[in-house]
Design a protein around this motif. Structure first.
Motif, PDB file in Angstrom:
ATOM      1  N   LEU A   1       0.912   4.032  -3.037  1.00 48.23           N
ATOM      2  CA  LEU A   1       0.476   5.387  -2.735  1.00 48.23           C
ATOM      3  C   LEU A   1       1.529   6.398  -3.120  1.00 48.23           C
ATOM      4  O   LEU A   1       1.241   7.436  -3.697  1.00 48.23           O
ATOM      5  CB  LEU A   1       0.147   5.519  -1.240  1.00 48.23           C
TER       6      LEU A   1
ATOM      7  N   LEU B   1      -4.145  -1.521  -3.977  1.00 46.84           N
ATOM      8  CA  LEU B   1      -2.963  -0.841  -3.456  1.00 46.84           C
ATOM      9  C   LEU B   1      -1.701  -1.670  -3.632  1.00 46.84           C
ATOM     10  O   LEU B   1      -0.596  -1.153  -3.471  1.00 46.84           O
ATOM     11  CB  LEU B   1      -3.157  -0.515  -1.974  1.00 46.84           C
TER      12      LEU B   1
ATOM     13  N   ARG C   1       0.824  -1.205   0.000  1.00 46.81           N
ATOM     14  CA  ARG C   1       0.000   0.000   0.000  1.00 46.81           C
ATOM     15  C   ARG C   1       0.859   1.256   0.000  1.00 46.81           C
ATOM     16  O   ARG C   1       0.584   2.211  -0.715  1.00 46.81           O
ATOM     17  CB  ARG C   1      -0.912   0.000   1.231  1.00 46.81           C
TER      18      ARG C   1
ATOM     19  N   GLU D   1      -9.640   1.076  -1.572  1.00 46.00           N
ATOM     20  CA  GLU D   1      -9.463   0.539  -2.911  1.00 46.00           C
ATOM     21  C   GLU D   1     -10.739   0.506  -3.747  1.00 46.00           C
ATOM     22  O   GLU D   1     -10.662   0.412  -4.971  1.00 46.00           O
ATOM     23  CB  GLU D   1      -8.922  -0.898  -2.826  1.00 46.00           C
TER      24      GLU D   1
END
Length: 706
Positions: A20, A525, A16, A490
């Motif tokens: 990001l 992610l 994740r 998500e």
């Protein structure tokens, strides 16, 4: 461009965090306490600190990834695609390079809801439809216009192509309800980068191109970018050519951390032909056979544009964005085409000459203010803007009978001494618009998006053949409303309503569109990807048709399209990536005047469109370099050539392929094949002549990057 998001939840897991930071444009922001005259207001209101990120795609790296996560395609407010209550597809520069895209039609081939190539070997314009309707095109949010009657854009000029499905007049202005296409210009970066390539291929194609830039100052305040290509080539039929010269140069000035000014000049010159002229009905000649007239067969384009893009951050959440463009375009074409095929046993087809000369001067500018703030757990993004466009067009059309041609023993008769002019129009149009947009995000989950826009169009048209002058003015208010809800970091669902408006003539009411849509989006992610599904119901009304009572042109037509779009773009691992799309469309002519087509399907609207492009990367092992292999397939079911539903094409599948081999760290050889198995079918026909789909073509490219 400015991207912002208030980060209130911690991220868990390496996957994740990596996604990001590296693949999304949702940049975590630290809230600043708002300055207020009383302590209570300071506690209740938070002004979001704005982070400035360069590049039209925000934190997206369009040159290195096929997956985009942000867009301005649905509104002029940069928004994460996951939070956008509309269907938006983005074709990045990386995807265009991987598929060796050279035209807009090629760029859009693997996009859900989009059909292309339905005029076959007619090469005058960019032909595509979105959700069953023609689509207007824009550049950096500024109007270009209807591709039908315009020029073929150069895809290498653009960092990305954003496709918004559905009515979108509240975002860009005049448009049809099926959707819009926004091109994002390549602009300078604050780093050294570049590529150069040479390419050769089928139909005597020889091409070279470059795209590079760097900082001109050590403190990154001034950067440049140069982009260009030169091509010498033929088309797939005899007596053809497909030559092009394109150059674009840009400067970006960053006098401070809060101000960015870019100026881009581009020149496009094309020397080609308008098409093959068609093949006689009932025959099956090779695509290379030419039944036009070699000495009257030209298609020229010369366009010069200057674009200016300004962004300024006043602080405290207030920013200014302004884009402007001036362009001068001169274009022409002339050709002979088969106008009818005899049915009495003769092998001599009738032909006609058709020509056009057009010049367009266009000035367009857009300025907007955006204010971002946060209060009581609500993130607010407000935008108000104005648009002005002045377009002056001089258009002449020529048509006349041409000598027939025996398709078994063709004898060309040469260039005609003259072709009769049948239309000469001088048109001046002023467009003014005022728009407002509002996004409200509640608890980082529910986003409410609203927009209103009013366009005022004043048109003055002079018929130079008759001297008749006609004036018209239109005022159209359109709206948009959408809800998007994030169930998790998500997964999001959305529902929206949107409207469109487009003038059809000076004396008839504008054609209007409206769309209802619901959808779901999933953005994992763990790896860069975006999966989406949408169902929609759109209607276009006030279509200009002949009134059966008065026998005059009136706004009485209505058509409807309902459908489903599924799309996926994913870089599943370091080795696998894919783009997949499927669309189902059900079209109906609800009202059409006196021609009796009510209940029929719309022309050029298939029931099913599907595509898949998959790439496998094989890392080098020291003895050889990295390799990649791609295979794509495009399917379209049958569609009618006319609204009377009398003639149709068959369903077909076309395959494409590509392979890349790295000779060195920054040097690669690329091999691309379009229509791998040389599938042949009639894309358009039934009216005097048939036009086949593009045949097999290939290219071999040597590319150096730095």
């Amino acid at each position: 461009m400015h991207i912002e998001r208030l980060d209130k939840a911690s991220l868990r897991g390496r996957g994740r965090l990596t996604l990001l930071m590296g693949c999304t444009a949702l940049v975590a922001l630290q809230p600043l306490a708002a300055v207020s005259q009383d302590g209570q207001a300071a506690e209740e209101t938070t002004v979001l600190e704005r982070i400035t990120v360069e590049g039209a795609g925000g934190a997206d790296d369009d040159a290195r990834s096929i997956v985009a996560t942000t867009s301005t395609g649905a509104s002029k407010i940069p928004t994460a695609l996951l939070d956008t209550p509309a269907s938006v597809s983005v074709i990045t520069a990386r995807e265009m390079q991987e598929r060796n895209v050279s035209t807009v039609e090629e760029a859009l081939r693997y996009t859900a809801g989009v059909s292309t190539d339905f005029y076959g070997s007619d090469d005058r314009y960019d032909y595509f439809k979105i959700r069953g309707f023609d689509a207007y095109v824009y550049r950096d949010g500024l109007m270009i216009g209807d591709p039908f009657g315009g020029i073929r854009e150069e895809a290498y000029a653009y960092e990305r192509v954003e496709v918004l499905k559905g009515a979108s007049s509240t975002t860009f202005g005049v448009s049809d309800p099926g959707g819009s296409v926004n091109f994002v210009t390549k602009t300078p970066k604050s780093e050294r980068f570049g590529e150069a390539y040479i390419s050769g291929g089928s139909y005597s194609r020889a091409e070279m191109g470059f795209d590079f830039g760097d900082n001109l100052t050590e403190d990154d305040t001034l950067s440049y970018r140069l982009t260009g290509k030169v091509r010498k080539a033929d088309a797939e039929y005899d007596y053809s050519r497909d030559d092009e010269k394109f150059f674009m140069g840009g400067l970006t000035w960053r006098p401070s951390d809060v101000t960015t000014l870019s100026i881009v000049y581009d020149h496009l010159n094309k020397d080609g032909v308008p098409g093959s002229g068609g093949h006689p009905l009932g025959t099956d000649f090779d695509r290379s056979r030419f039944f036009g007239e070699p000495d009257y067969n030209y298609r020229g384009t010369n366009r010069n544009s200057v674009s200016v893009m300004l962004d300024h951050d006043f602080g405290s959440g207030l920013t200014l964005g302004a884009n402007a463009r001036y362009s001068r375009t001169d274009s022409d074409f002339g050709y002979a085409y088969i106008s009818s095929t005899p049915t009495n046993g003769s092998t001599t087809a009738s032909r006609a000459f058709f020509g056009n000369d057009q010049s367009v001067d266009d000035v367009v500018l857009d300025t907007h203010l955006q204010y971002d703030t946060s209060f009581d757990g609500i993130d607010s993004r407000s935008l108000v803007g104005v648009t002005y466009q002045r377009t002056s067009t001089d258009n002449k059309n020529y048509w006349g009978a041409a000598p027939g041609i025996d398709w078994l023993n063709p004898v060309y008769t040469g260039r005609p001494a003259s072709v009769p002019i049948y239309q000469s129009l001088k048109t001046d149009q002023d467009t003014k618009a005022l728009y407002v947009q509002q996004n409200l995000t509640f608890a980082d989950r529910l986003t409410v998006s609203m927009g209103l826009r009013n366009d005022w169009l004043d048109t003055d048209q002079t018929d130079r053949l008759t001297g008749v002058r006609t004036k018209g003015d239109v005022s159209e208010l359109t709206s948009r409303f959408g809800l998007s809800y994030r169930w998790t970091e998500e997964l999001a669902t959305y529902a929206s309503y949107s409207e469109s408006a487009v003038p059809s003539s000076l004396t008839v009411e504008p054609e209007r569109g409206k769309q209802y849509e619901v959808g779901v989006k999933y953005q994992p992610l763990e790896f860069p990807a975006l999966f989406s599904a949408a169902v929609y119901d759109l209607t276009k009304s006030n279509i200009t048709r002949t009134d059966p009572v008065t026998n005059l042109q009136s706004a009485i037509g209505e058509v409807r399209v309902r459908g489903l779009d599924l799309e996926a773009k994913a870089e599943i691992s370091d080795r696998w990536s894919l783009t997949a799309a499927y669309s189902y469309l059900s079209s109906e002519i609800v009202e059409n005047g006196a021609d009796g087509n009510e209940g029929n399907e719309l022309a050029f609207v298939p029931h099913h469109i599907a595509s898949l492009w998959a790439t496998y990367k094989l890392p080098g092992d020291g003895r050889r370099g990295d390799m990649s292999f791609s295979l794509g397939g495009r399917y379209s079911s049958s569609y009618y050539f006319d609204d009377a539903n009398t003639v149709s094409t068959d369903g077909h599948v076309v395959f494409d392929a590509a392979a890349t081999y790295k000779l060195a760290e920054n040097t690669a050889v690329e091999f691309n094949v379009a229509n791998l198995f040389d599938e042949k079918h009639v894309d358009y026909g039934g009216f005097g002549a048939n036009f086949y789909n593009p045949g097999r073509s290939f290219s071999l490219t040597l590319r150096q990057t730095w």
